[in-house]
Design a protein around this motif. Sequence first.
Motif, PDB file in Angstrom:
ATOM      1  N   ILE A   1     -19.056  -2.882   1.741  1.00 57.09           N
ATOM      2  CA  ILE A   1     -19.122  -1.672   2.575  1.00 57.09           C
ATOM      3  C   ILE A   1     -19.002  -0.426   1.705  1.00 57.09           C
ATOM      4  CG2 ILE A   1     -17.905  -0.364   4.362  1.00 57.09           C
ATOM      5  CD1 ILE A   1     -17.207  -3.061   5.650  1.00 57.09           C
ATOM      6  N   PHE A   2     -18.100  -0.488   0.745  1.00 54.96           N
ATOM      7  CA  PHE A   2     -17.905   0.627  -0.185  1.00 54.96           C
ATOM      8  C   PHE A   2     -19.183   0.907  -0.980  1.00 54.96           C
ATOM      9  CE2 PHE A   2     -16.138   2.168  -4.264  1.00 54.96           C
ATOM     10  CZ  PHE A   2     -15.530   3.305  -3.790  1.00 54.96           C
ATOM     11  N   LEU A   3     -19.847  -0.144  -1.456  1.00 44.24           N
ATOM     12  CA  LEU A   3     -21.100   0.025  -2.197  1.00 44.24           C
ATOM     13  C   LEU A   3     -22.214   0.554  -1.301  1.00 44.24           C
ATOM     14  CD1 LEU A   3     -21.056  -3.153  -4.442  1.00 44.24           C
ATOM     15  CD2 LEU A   3     -20.744  -0.795  -5.148  1.00 44.24           C
TER      16      LEU A   3
ATOM     17  N   ILE B   1      -8.598  -0.374  -1.941  1.00 51.11           N
ATOM     18  CA  ILE B   1      -9.065  -1.755  -1.818  1.00 51.11           C
ATOM     19  C   ILE B   1      -8.208  -2.697  -2.660  1.00 51.11           C
ATOM     20  CG2 ILE B   1     -10.987  -3.301  -2.370  1.00 51.11           C
ATOM     21  CD1 ILE B   1     -12.865  -1.041  -1.500  1.00 51.11           C
ATOM     22  N   ILE B   2      -7.844  -2.294  -3.867  1.00 52.84           N
ATOM     23  CA  ILE B   2      -6.985  -3.127  -4.709  1.00 52.84           C
ATOM     24  C   ILE B   2      -5.611  -3.287  -4.079  1.00 52.84           C
ATOM     25  CG2 ILE B   2      -5.766  -3.197  -6.928  1.00 52.84           C
ATOM     26  CD1 ILE B   2      -8.312  -1.980  -8.158  1.00 52.84           C
ATOM     27  N   SER B   3      -5.070  -2.216  -3.513  1.00 54.63           N
ATOM     28  CA  SER B   3      -3.772  -2.292  -2.844  1.00 54.63           C
ATOM     29  C   SER B   3      -3.821  -3.228  -1.640  1.00 54.63           C
ATOM     30  CB  SER B   3      -3.343  -0.896  -2.410  1.00 54.63           C
ATOM     31  OG  SER B   3      -2.169  -0.945  -1.661  1.00 54.63           O
ATOM     32  N   ILE B   4      -4.864  -3.153  -0.860  1.00 55.54           N
ATOM     33  CA  ILE B   4      -5.012  -4.044   0.289  1.00 55.54           C
ATOM     34  C   ILE B   4      -5.173  -5.487  -0.175  1.00 55.54           C
ATOM     35  CG2 ILE B   4      -6.598  -4.665   2.159  1.00 55.54           C
ATOM     36  CD1 ILE B   4      -7.006  -1.666   2.613  1.00 55.54           C
ATOM     37  N   PHE B   5      -5.929  -5.706  -1.241  1.00 54.71           N
ATOM     38  CA  PHE B   5      -6.106  -7.065  -1.748  1.00 54.71           C
ATOM     39  C   PHE B   5      -4.791  -7.657  -2.243  1.00 54.71           C
ATOM     40  CE2 PHE B   5      -6.957 -10.079  -5.185  1.00 54.71           C
ATOM     41  CZ  PHE B   5      -7.710 -11.010  -4.481  1.00 54.71           C
ATOM     42  N   ARG B   6      -3.977  -6.849  -2.882  1.00 50.99           N
ATOM     43  CA  ARG B   6      -2.679  -7.341  -3.355  1.00 50.99           C
ATOM     44  C   ARG B   6      -1.753  -7.701  -2.201  1.00 50.99           C
ATOM     45  NH1 ARG B   6      -1.358  -3.278  -8.383  1.00 50.99           N
ATOM     46  NH2 ARG B   6      -2.878  -4.192  -9.811  1.00 50.99           N
ATOM     47  N   HIS B   7      -1.862  -6.969  -1.108  1.00 54.53           N
ATOM     48  CA  HIS B   7      -0.978  -7.223   0.029  1.00 54.53           C
ATOM     49  C   HIS B   7      -1.482  -8.375   0.897  1.00 54.53           C
ATOM     50  CE1 HIS B   7       0.989  -6.485   3.926  1.00 54.53           C
ATOM     51  NE2 HIS B   7       1.997  -6.083   3.183  1.00 54.53           N
ATOM     52  N   TYR B   8      -2.779  -8.403   1.207  1.00 57.05           N
ATOM     53  CA  TYR B   8      -3.331  -9.393   2.132  1.00 57.05           C
ATOM     54  C   TYR B   8      -4.071 -10.540   1.444  1.00 57.05           C
ATOM     55  CZ  TYR B   8      -2.287  -6.156   5.899  1.00 57.05           C
ATOM     56  OH  TYR B   8      -1.640  -5.342   6.780  1.00 57.05           O
TER      57      TYR B   8
END
Length: 97
Positions: free
Chosen positions: A29-31, A77-84
């Motif tokens: 989505i970001f791309l 996105i990196i923060s969300i990936f680390r959490h979820y």
Amino acid sequence: MLAPAIYLSAALFAIGTLGVIVRRNAIIIFLCIELQLNAVNLAFVALSRHVGIEGQIYVFFVMTVAAAEAAVGLAIIISIFRHYETVNVDKFNVLKW
């Protein structure tokens, strides 16, 4: 030769919009959003030849916003990936109350 550039810009923007609507991966989505910004840049440059130099000046502003968006967006996105441990937008609801 304005028409081919405008048609290409419209096609790229449509592909980006379709990608934002259909895809569920946050990075894709970001791309697709970046693809939409580049389509607008192409339209600005194509129209600046006929309208005036202002379109090329707007391109620099859009590029600045895109660079800031890339830095902040990838950090989120990196923060969300680390959490979820996933970047699938259906799996997390961070911005919901």
